[in-house]
Motif scaffolding. Structure first.
Motif, PDB file in Angstrom:
ATOM      1  N   TRP A  48     -13.168 -10.868 -19.953  1.00 40.13           N
ATOM      2  CA  TRP A  48     -14.065 -11.101 -18.811  1.00 40.13           C
ATOM      3  C   TRP A  48     -15.305 -11.884 -19.258  1.00 40.13           C
ATOM      4  CZ3 TRP A  48     -13.888 -10.060 -13.555  1.00 40.13           C
ATOM      5  CH2 TRP A  48     -15.093 -10.218 -12.865  1.00 40.13           C
ATOM      6  N   ASP A  49     -15.908 -11.425 -20.352  1.00 33.03           N
ATOM      7  CA  ASP A  49     -17.139 -12.072 -20.821  1.00 33.03           C
ATOM      8  C   ASP A  49     -16.888 -13.522 -21.222  1.00 33.03           C
ATOM      9  OD1 ASP A  49     -18.380  -9.732 -20.308  1.00 33.03           O
ATOM     10  OD2 ASP A  49     -18.561  -9.091 -22.403  1.00 33.03           O
ATOM     11  N   CYS A  50     -15.704 -13.810 -21.751  1.00 34.20           N
ATOM     12  CA  CYS A  50     -15.381 -15.189 -22.132  1.00 34.20           C
ATOM     13  C   CYS A  50     -15.301 -16.100 -20.904  1.00 34.20           C
ATOM     14  CB  CYS A  50     -14.065 -15.254 -22.901  1.00 34.20           C
ATOM     15  SG  CYS A  50     -14.203 -14.533 -24.544  1.00 34.20           S
ATOM     16  N   VAL A  73     -11.970  -6.432 -13.882  1.00 34.80           N
ATOM     17  CA  VAL A  73     -10.646  -6.334 -13.258  1.00 34.80           C
ATOM     18  C   VAL A  73     -10.243  -7.619 -12.549  1.00 34.80           C
ATOM     19  CG1 VAL A  73      -9.263  -5.068 -11.556  1.00 34.80           C
ATOM     20  CG2 VAL A  73     -10.983  -3.860 -12.892  1.00 34.80           C
ATOM     21  N   ARG A  74     -11.167  -8.136 -11.704  1.00 32.70           N
ATOM     22  CA  ARG A  74     -10.762  -9.205 -10.815  1.00 32.70           C
ATOM     23  C   ARG A  74     -11.945 -10.085 -10.441  1.00 32.70           C
ATOM     24  NH1 ARG A  74      -7.325 -10.613  -6.444  1.00 32.70           N
ATOM     25  NH2 ARG A  74      -8.545 -10.890  -4.543  1.00 32.70           N
ATOM     26  N   ALA A  75     -11.714 -11.392 -10.437  1.00 33.00           N
ATOM     27  CA  ALA A  75     -12.730 -12.348  -9.995  1.00 33.00           C
ATOM     28  C   ALA A  75     -12.070 -13.367  -9.080  1.00 33.00           C
ATOM     29  CB  ALA A  75     -13.366 -13.051 -11.193  1.00 33.00           C
ATOM     30  N   VAL A  76     -12.775 -13.746  -8.035  1.00 31.60           N
ATOM     31  CA  VAL A  76     -12.303 -14.798  -7.135  1.00 31.60           C
ATOM     32  C   VAL A  76     -13.423 -15.820  -7.006  1.00 31.60           C
ATOM     33  CG1 VAL A  76     -11.430 -15.352  -4.832  1.00 31.60           C
ATOM     34  CG2 VAL A  76     -10.913 -13.116  -5.845  1.00 31.60           C
ATOM     35  N   GLN A  77     -13.078 -17.090  -7.147  1.00 27.41           N
ATOM     36  CA  GLN A  77     -14.074 -18.136  -6.962  1.00 27.41           C
ATOM     37  C   GLN A  77     -13.441 -19.383  -6.370  1.00 27.41           C
ATOM     38  OE1 GLN A  77     -14.610 -17.872 -11.331  1.00 27.41           O
ATOM     39  NE2 GLN A  77     -14.938 -20.085 -11.228  1.00 27.41           N
ATOM     40  N   ASP A  83      -9.489 -19.822  -6.865  1.00 21.84           N
ATOM     41  CA  ASP A  83      -9.008 -19.298  -8.139  1.00 21.84           C
ATOM     42  C   ASP A  83      -9.164 -17.790  -8.190  1.00 21.84           C
ATOM     43  OD1 ASP A  83      -8.237 -21.612  -9.303  1.00 21.84           O
ATOM     44  OD2 ASP A  83      -9.983 -21.828 -10.601  1.00 21.84           O
ATOM     45  N   GLU A  84      -8.081 -17.096  -8.482  1.00 25.01           N
ATOM     46  CA  GLU A  84      -8.146 -15.650  -8.680  1.00 25.01           C
ATOM     47  C   GLU A  84      -7.849 -15.343 -10.128  1.00 25.01           C
ATOM     48  OE1 GLU A  84      -5.822 -14.522  -4.662  1.00 25.01           O
ATOM     49  OE2 GLU A  84      -5.761 -13.020  -6.267  1.00 25.01           O
ATOM     50  N   LEU A  85      -8.658 -14.495 -10.709  1.00 27.50           N
ATOM     51  CA  LEU A  85      -8.451 -14.054 -12.083  1.00 27.50           C
ATOM     52  C   LEU A  85      -8.230 -12.551 -12.057  1.00 27.50           C
ATOM     53  CD1 LEU A  85      -8.827 -14.567 -15.237  1.00 27.50           C
ATOM     54  CD2 LEU A  85     -11.218 -13.990 -14.844  1.00 27.50           C
ATOM     55  N   ASN A  86      -7.110 -12.097 -12.585  1.00 29.87           N
ATOM     56  CA  ASN A  86      -6.839 -10.665 -12.655  1.00 29.87           C
ATOM     57  C   ASN A  86      -6.616 -10.264 -14.101  1.00 29.87           C
ATOM     58  OD1 ASN A  86      -6.489  -9.775  -9.690  1.00 29.87           O
ATOM     59  ND2 ASN A  86      -5.263 -11.634  -9.828  1.00 29.87           N
ATOM     60  N   LEU A  87      -7.289  -9.208 -14.526  1.00 30.25           N
ATOM     61  CA  LEU A  87      -7.142  -8.727 -15.905  1.00 30.25           C
ATOM     62  C   LEU A  87      -6.539  -7.334 -15.862  1.00 30.25           C
ATOM     63  CD1 LEU A  87     -10.613  -9.905 -17.256  1.00 30.25           C
ATOM     64  CD2 LEU A  87      -8.397 -11.029 -17.557  1.00 30.25           C
ATOM     65  N   ILE A  88      -5.342  -7.219 -16.420  1.00 32.19           N
ATOM     66  CA  ILE A  88      -4.627  -5.949 -16.371  1.00 32.19           C
ATOM     67  C   ILE A  88      -4.598  -5.338 -17.766  1.00 32.19           C
ATOM     68  CG2 ILE A  88      -2.397  -4.882 -15.818  1.00 32.19           C
ATOM     69  CD1 ILE A  88      -2.022  -7.607 -14.081  1.00 32.19           C
ATOM     70  N   PRO A  89      -5.209  -4.144 -17.930  1.00 35.61           N
ATOM     71  CA  PRO A  89      -5.217  -3.528 -19.256  1.00 35.61           C
ATOM     72  C   PRO A  89      -3.816  -3.078 -19.662  1.00 35.61           C
ATOM     73  CG  PRO A  89      -6.248  -2.064 -17.636  1.00 35.61           C
ATOM     74  CD  PRO A  89      -5.905  -3.332 -16.917  1.00 35.61           C
ATOM     75  N   LEU A  90      -3.466  -3.344 -20.932  1.00 35.87           N
ATOM     76  CA  LEU A  90      -2.178  -2.901 -21.463  1.00 35.87           C
ATOM     77  C   LEU A  90      -2.443  -1.914 -22.590  1.00 35.87           C
ATOM     78  CD1 LEU A  90      -0.473  -6.426 -21.742  1.00 35.87           C
ATOM     79  CD2 LEU A  90      -0.225  -4.791 -19.875  1.00 35.87           C
TER      80      LEU A  90
END
Lengths: 93, 165
Positions: B34-36, B92-96, B111-118
């Motif tokens: 996320w921070d990146c 978790v999620r960003a939309v821009q 653009d949707e960004l979704n980060l799913i923890p594994l």
């Protein structure tokens, strides 16, 4: 079977294509027109019928675009990975 | 770092006429990824094509906030991008919204960004970009092709000149 699948097996006239697809001749002509504009199908007049063939170069071009996009996105995410690794190390120290 | 790229392949798919999806697994928890994306200092270290300098002019990472940056070619040509943050739910999620400046200005893509923890502190990154039309999406891919091709030629130039890339 889709028109492109059918043409993948070899050329056909518009009326050959219309029947099995359950479409009218006019409908199929329109459909072929769209595919031709997209560069996926090539047609020529043969006597009283219009003959259709796959324009393979159109598919090659489309596949090439996508492959380049894929490669570029992959490169970018590789760099993201490097930044992530650095960030992780910074956090640990 | 051995074999990391083998494991971490980018998967690009076109599930609908107006969409591009990409997926990729990273060896870090979602917060780090996320921070990146959301810290401009980190973002400019990796975003964009090879060898282009990146300058962030605006980056107000909150819903409704604007962002804009340029990629700068060695000859000084600037490629400007801008948009607005719509939704930010760390990590978790960003939309821009996303725009590439050109004449005439096409409608923005989303653009949707979704980060799913594994397991094992890994993250699956899933992006979804939605365009106004299929034409616009294919144009985006095409633009990528041109850039990519030029980059390829530059690499070829270096090889022919007997230098390391």
């Amino acid at each position: 079977m889709g028109v492109l699948d059918r043409l993948g097996e070899g050329g056909a006239s518009v009326s050959d294509l219309a029947g099995p697809a359950g479409m009218s001749l006019t409908g199929m002509k329109k459909h072929i027109g769209i595919l031709e504009e997209a560069g996926l199908v090539r047609t020529e007049k043969r006597g009283r019928t219009r003959w259709c063939e796959l324009a393979t170069e159109g598919f090659d071009e489309a596949a090439f675009w996508l492959e380049e996009f894929r490669r570029r996105r992959h490169e970018q995410l590789n760099r993201l990975e490097e930044v992530v690794e650095r960030r992780k190390r910074e956090r640990q120290t | 770092m051995t074999g990391l790229n083998e494991l971490h392949k980018t998967v690009v798919t076109l599930p609908a006429d107006t969409e591009i999806h990409t997926e990729r697994i990273f060896d870090a928890p979602p917060e780090v990824i996320w921070d990146c994306f959301m810290d401009p200092e980190l973002l400019k270290q990796w975003l964009g094509p090879d060898r282009l300098e990146m300058r962030v002019d605006e980056f107000d990472a909150r819903p409704g906030g604007k962002w804009s940056y340029v990629h700068i070619d060695s000859d000084g040509t600037e490629y400007r991008f801008f948009g607005e943050f719509v939704e930010l739910d760390r990590p978790v999620r960003a939309v821009q919204t996303f725009n590439f400046v050109m004449e005439p200005q096409p409608p923005p893509s989303v653009d949707e960004l979704n980060l799913i923890p594994l397991e094992n502190d890994q993250t699956r990154l899933v992006t979804k970009t939605t365009f106004e039309s299929r034409e616009q999406r294919d144009g985006m891919i095409q633009a990528g092709m041109e850039k990519g091709m030029n980059e390829g030629y530059e690499k070829l130039d270096s090889i022919l000149a007997g230098r390391e890339r």
